[in-house]
Design a protein around this motif. Structure first.
Motif: not given
Length: 211
Positions: A88-89, A116-117, A128-130, A161-162
């Motif tokens: 996961e990012p 945005v990714l 992730e970002g904005y 993760t997981g």
């Protein structure tokens, strides 16, 4: 006497496993409830000389934790699905705009509305970002990175993760994860173990509780 000694060792190992589960910060909520239920189902079936195979043990866990196998019928499957080892990012810590500034060092930081990714097309690693309204035009850059990632065969880094359940139980977890989430291939690795919670020790007399 030897049989009693073996039983005692098994009880001690199980007690230690329960302690590790309860002090594992990555094992909480429904995932912890599922793990404790699975441990009990395994112990019960071993005592009865029965194998823990097939998917019937999922029903047994649901019945054990809810008292009714029909209650939340797919609960166990959903718990396992959320534990599928995957990448996961990194999440954004806020909605501040990540556009770099030209006239000063640093990022814009204004409230962002466009998600945005920031993806590395060669490795699949991302964050992730904005972007704010002023810098929304930069979205095309991130969409181009995603198209390049697709063209490169969608490389994926190791899972971050997981995979918490397979720390405690030996099983064909890849097969189990595929059953719970057929559309997602379980990756190697998993969430890096978080250090266990500090244990509290009760000091007798006038002392205090301390770690």
């Amino acid at each position: 006497m030897a049989e009693q000694s073996t039983d005692l060792k098994a009880i001690m190992r199980r007690d230690e496993r329960h302690r590790k589960m309860l002090n594992d910060p990555d094992l909480t909520g429904d995932l912890l409830l599922f793990a404790l239920g699975l441990d009990e189902v395994i112990a019960t079936r071993q005592a009865q000389g029965r194998k823990t195979s097939g998917k019937s043990w999922m029903t047994a866990i649901t019945r054990l934790v809810s008292g009714d196998e029909g209650y939340r019928r797919y609960w166990a499957k959903h718990v396992v699905e959320r534990d599928v080892p995957r990448y996961e990012p990194s999440k954004s810590r806020g909605r501040g705009c990540i556009a770099p500034m030209i006239r000063r060092e640093g990022l814009c930081g204004q409230p962002g509305s466009t998600h945005v990714l920031d993806l590395d097309p060669m490795t699949g690693e991302g964050a992730e970002g904005y972007l704010c309204a002023r810098h929304r035009g930069l979205e095309a850059k991130y969409l181009a990175l995603k198209r390049q990632w697709h063209a490169n065969g969608e490389p994926s880094p190791s899972a971050n993760t997981g995979g918490v359940l397979r720390r405690y139980f030996n099983a064909d977890w890849d097969g189990i994860y595929r059953w719970a989430s057929p559309w997602r291939e379980p990756l190697e690795g998993g969430r890096e173990a978080t250090p266990p919670r500090p244990t509290l020790r009760l000091i007798q007399g006038e002392g205090e509780v301390s770690s």
